[in-house]
Design a protein around this motif. Sequence first.
Motif, PDB file in Angstrom:
ATOM      1  N   THR A  43       0.834  -1.207   0.000  1.00 55.50           N
ATOM      2  CA  THR A  43       0.000   0.000   0.000  1.00 55.50           C
ATOM      3  C   THR A  43       0.869   1.257   0.000  1.00 55.50           C
ATOM      4  O   THR A  43       0.615   2.214  -0.752  1.00 55.50           O
ATOM      5  CB  THR A  43      -0.931  -0.007   1.226  1.00 55.50           C
ATOM      6  OG1 THR A  43      -1.746  -1.179   1.194  1.00 55.50           O
ATOM      7  CG2 THR A  43      -1.822   1.221   1.242  1.00 55.50           C
ATOM      8  N   ILE A  44       1.897   1.269   0.860  1.00 53.11           N
ATOM      9  CA  ILE A  44       2.798   2.420   0.911  1.00 53.11           C
ATOM     10  C   ILE A  44       3.526   2.601  -0.418  1.00 53.11           C
ATOM     11  O   ILE A  44       3.654   3.716  -0.941  1.00 53.11           O
ATOM     12  CB  ILE A  44       3.814   2.253   2.069  1.00 53.11           C
ATOM     13  CG1 ILE A  44       3.075   2.254   3.418  1.00 53.11           C
ATOM     14  CG2 ILE A  44       4.869   3.348   2.030  1.00 53.11           C
ATOM     15  CD1 ILE A  44       3.974   1.956   4.594  1.00 53.11           C
ATOM     16  N   TRP A  45       3.985   1.488  -0.993  1.00 51.48           N
ATOM     17  CA  TRP A  45       4.775   1.551  -2.215  1.00 51.48           C
ATOM     18  C   TRP A  45       3.940   1.982  -3.427  1.00 51.48           C
ATOM     19  O   TRP A  45       4.383   2.767  -4.269  1.00 51.48           O
ATOM     20  CB  TRP A  45       5.389   0.173  -2.480  1.00 51.48           C
ATOM     21  CG  TRP A  45       6.246   0.110  -3.710  1.00 51.48           C
ATOM     22  CD1 TRP A  45       5.903  -0.372  -4.936  1.00 51.48           C
ATOM     23  CD2 TRP A  45       7.588   0.572  -3.827  1.00 51.48           C
ATOM     24  NE1 TRP A  45       6.935  -0.255  -5.814  1.00 51.48           N
ATOM     25  CE2 TRP A  45       7.992   0.324  -5.156  1.00 51.48           C
ATOM     26  CE3 TRP A  45       8.492   1.158  -2.937  1.00 51.48           C
ATOM     27  CZ2 TRP A  45       9.252   0.654  -5.621  1.00 51.48           C
ATOM     28  CZ3 TRP A  45       9.751   1.478  -3.408  1.00 51.48           C
ATOM     29  CH2 TRP A  45      10.125   1.227  -4.721  1.00 51.48           C
TER      30      TRP A  45
ATOM     31  N   TRP B 209       0.920   3.556  -3.353  1.00 50.23           N
ATOM     32  CA  TRP B 209       0.002   4.686  -3.151  1.00 50.23           C
ATOM     33  C   TRP B 209       0.267   5.856  -4.109  1.00 50.23           C
ATOM     34  O   TRP B 209      -0.686   6.427  -4.664  1.00 50.23           O
ATOM     35  CB  TRP B 209       0.050   5.157  -1.708  1.00 50.23           C
ATOM     36  CG  TRP B 209      -1.137   6.007  -1.339  1.00 50.23           C
ATOM     37  CD1 TRP B 209      -1.204   7.363  -1.278  1.00 50.23           C
ATOM     38  CD2 TRP B 209      -2.442   5.527  -1.017  1.00 50.23           C
ATOM     39  NE1 TRP B 209      -2.461   7.765  -0.925  1.00 50.23           N
ATOM     40  CE2 TRP B 209      -3.240   6.668  -0.759  1.00 50.23           C
ATOM     41  CE3 TRP B 209      -2.999   4.251  -0.922  1.00 50.23           C
ATOM     42  CZ2 TRP B 209      -4.581   6.559  -0.408  1.00 50.23           C
ATOM     43  CZ3 TRP B 209      -4.331   4.145  -0.573  1.00 50.23           C
ATOM     44  CH2 TRP B 209      -5.106   5.288  -0.319  1.00 50.23           C
TER      45      TRP B 209
ATOM     46  N   ARG C 294       1.334   5.813  -7.108  1.00 56.41           N
ATOM     47  CA  ARG C 294       0.851   5.460  -8.436  1.00 56.41           C
ATOM     48  C   ARG C 294      -0.679   5.467  -8.507  1.00 56.41           C
ATOM     49  O   ARG C 294      -1.251   5.584  -9.598  1.00 56.41           O
ATOM     50  CB  ARG C 294       1.350   4.076  -8.828  1.00 56.41           C
ATOM     51  CG  ARG C 294       2.877   3.949  -8.854  1.00 56.41           C
ATOM     52  CD  ARG C 294       3.266   2.556  -9.330  1.00 56.41           C
ATOM     53  NE  ARG C 294       4.703   2.345  -9.226  1.00 56.41           N
ATOM     54  CZ  ARG C 294       5.329   1.240  -9.616  1.00 56.41           C
ATOM     55  NH1 ARG C 294       4.615   0.250 -10.153  1.00 56.41           N
ATOM     56  NH2 ARG C 294       6.635   1.125  -9.486  1.00 56.41           N
ATOM     57  N   LEU C 295      -1.310   5.296  -7.348  1.00 59.42           N
ATOM     58  CA  LEU C 295      -2.773   5.244  -7.308  1.00 59.42           C
ATOM     59  C   LEU C 295      -3.391   6.559  -6.849  1.00 59.42           C
ATOM     60  O   LEU C 295      -4.564   6.606  -6.462  1.00 59.42           O
ATOM     61  CB  LEU C 295      -3.216   4.106  -6.371  1.00 59.42           C
ATOM     62  CG  LEU C 295      -2.751   2.696  -6.770  1.00 59.42           C
ATOM     63  CD1 LEU C 295      -3.103   1.702  -5.663  1.00 59.42           C
ATOM     64  CD2 LEU C 295      -3.384   2.269  -8.075  1.00 59.42           C
ATOM     65  N   SER C 296      -2.602   7.637  -6.870  1.00 59.78           N
ATOM     66  CA  SER C 296      -3.096   8.923  -6.371  1.00 59.78           C
ATOM     67  C   SER C 296      -3.901   9.704  -7.405  1.00 59.78           C
ATOM     68  O   SER C 296      -4.439  10.768  -7.108  1.00 59.78           O
ATOM     69  CB  SER C 296      -1.908   9.787  -5.909  1.00 59.78           C
ATOM     70  OG  SER C 296      -1.018  10.023  -6.990  1.00 59.78           O
TER      71      SER C 296
ATOM     72  N   ARG D 167      -7.013   1.963  -4.788  1.00 61.46           N
ATOM     73  CA  ARG D 167      -6.811   2.391  -3.398  1.00 61.46           C
ATOM     74  C   ARG D 167      -7.775   1.679  -2.449  1.00 61.46           C
ATOM     75  O   ARG D 167      -7.394   1.199  -1.380  1.00 61.46           O
ATOM     76  CB  ARG D 167      -6.987   3.908  -3.283  1.00 61.46           C
ATOM     77  CG  ARG D 167      -5.924   4.721  -4.007  1.00 61.46           C
ATOM     78  CD  ARG D 167      -5.900   6.161  -3.550  1.00 61.46           C
ATOM     79  NE  ARG D 167      -7.138   6.882  -3.818  1.00 61.46           N
ATOM     80  CZ  ARG D 167      -7.402   7.558  -4.934  1.00 61.46           C
ATOM     81  NH1 ARG D 167      -6.499   7.572  -5.921  1.00 61.46           N
ATOM     82  NH2 ARG D 167      -8.536   8.210  -5.087  1.00 61.46           N
TER      83      ARG D 167
ATOM     84  N   LEU E 253      -6.712  -2.046  -2.036  1.00 56.59           N
ATOM     85  CA  LEU E 253      -5.544  -2.226  -1.166  1.00 56.59           C
ATOM     86  C   LEU E 253      -5.892  -1.987   0.293  1.00 56.59           C
ATOM     87  O   LEU E 253      -5.477  -2.748   1.177  1.00 56.59           O
ATOM     88  CB  LEU E 253      -4.423  -1.279  -1.595  1.00 56.59           C
ATOM     89  CG  LEU E 253      -3.508  -1.772  -2.720  1.00 56.59           C
ATOM     90  CD1 LEU E 253      -2.538  -0.675  -3.119  1.00 56.59           C
ATOM     91  CD2 LEU E 253      -2.752  -3.023  -2.295  1.00 56.59           C
ATOM     92  N   LEU E 254      -6.647  -0.917   0.564  1.00 55.03           N
ATOM     93  CA  LEU E 254      -7.023  -0.622   1.951  1.00 55.03           C
ATOM     94  C   LEU E 254      -7.890  -1.742   2.527  1.00 55.03           C
ATOM     95  O   LEU E 254      -7.698  -2.178   3.668  1.00 55.03           O
ATOM     96  CB  LEU E 254      -7.762   0.713   2.027  1.00 55.03           C
ATOM     97  CG  LEU E 254      -6.914   1.965   1.806  1.00 55.03           C
ATOM     98  CD1 LEU E 254      -7.798   3.207   1.741  1.00 55.03           C
ATOM     99  CD2 LEU E 254      -5.888   2.119   2.924  1.00 55.03           C
TER     100      LEU E 254
ATOM    101  N   THR F 180      -5.741  -4.919   3.070  1.00 60.33           N
ATOM    102  CA  THR F 180      -4.832  -4.751   4.210  1.00 60.33           C
ATOM    103  C   THR F 180      -5.578  -4.840   5.525  1.00 60.33           C
ATOM    104  O   THR F 180      -5.156  -5.537   6.458  1.00 60.33           O
ATOM    105  CB  THR F 180      -4.098  -3.398   4.112  1.00 60.33           C
ATOM    106  OG1 THR F 180      -3.389  -3.338   2.878  1.00 60.33           O
ATOM    107  CG2 THR F 180      -3.124  -3.222   5.264  1.00 60.33           C
TER     108      THR F 180
END
Length: 370
Positions: A23-25, A27, A29-31, A41, A44-45, A48
Amino acid sequence: MGLTSRKVLALVVLLAALLFFATIWLWPRLSRRTSRAVFGRVGLLFATQLAVFAAVGLAANHSFLFYGSWADLFGRQQDLGAVMDHSTVGRQLKIVEKQRSPVPGGSRPMAGGQIQKVVVGGRKSGIDSTAFVYLPPEYFRPEYARKTFPASVVLTGYPGTAENLITGLRYPKTAWELSKQGRMQPMILVMLRPTVVPPRDTECVDVPGGPQTETFFAKDLPSAVSGAYRVGVAPRNWGFIGNSTGGYCALKIALHHPDRFSAAAGLSAYYKAAVDPTTGDLFHGNRELRNRADLMWSLDHLPQGTSSLLVTSSRKGEGNLKATQKFIDKVKAPAKVSSIILDSGGHNFNTWRREVSPVLEWMGGRLRPN
């Protein structure tokens, strides 16, 4: 892999960690504000959080053993997996499976003992129930071939599974270790849950017009085991152990049937039959039966006999401390009472695991093989 397996827990924790770092890595690219990025997003959330929730749940279950198997978790637990035809078998107990003992060398009965899954048929109660019988290594050795062994019934709480006594509270492994260290004589353990007519919690009561659960535990079970294994039938040959609801049952049956059991241990027991939606109407307005199911009343009004009783609680975390102290005060000679009072410990498997070893050692010192 089983629900309580350490491998399952480790894999889910690893998955949660990987999803967190992913998710951190990912994020940045998914902004973007595209629908694909938004769904990415959200996915992934969600994944997780689901993995973290599963890891926490598995860790809690591994510690407290709320559920013993996947089938138990999803409500598919099937205890009565074998049918015993009493008219043809002619016995009260039938062995349906032999399992290795969970100790070093457990595949060889003479080294690690053996666990046998059985079906017990209650001739007096009309109740059939599965159980697990732990036979110590000595039971299989030639020098003990003509010797009898003491036995203890071991009950879980409600609505636990008998498997929890093996994998969670580790009764067979602890008994094997104590015997190997010379701290306890070899003893047979008969492990099952108090819910012998699932899903109803009968509180080990003979319900008027209903399940005769006290009769099953007090008469049918020891009779069936003594008929199938080298166990005596005298009170000095038999003990009763249980936690929570099982602890209440153990103490009650020993108090009511000193002619069957000479010792009982209640771990975090309560002292009066619960009446709630899981039990239904246990007494049908019969005050005598209701009083008899109250252990404080039993101590005051019934002969206490010569039984040895052990109760456990903790000064912090357990809700039965005052009632346990009251129970201790009411036990009078020739009956004997002992206690384990921990400084801290809740109503859970972690607490009971700390008590199993001293309880078994205590029980082993009060029973006789013949």
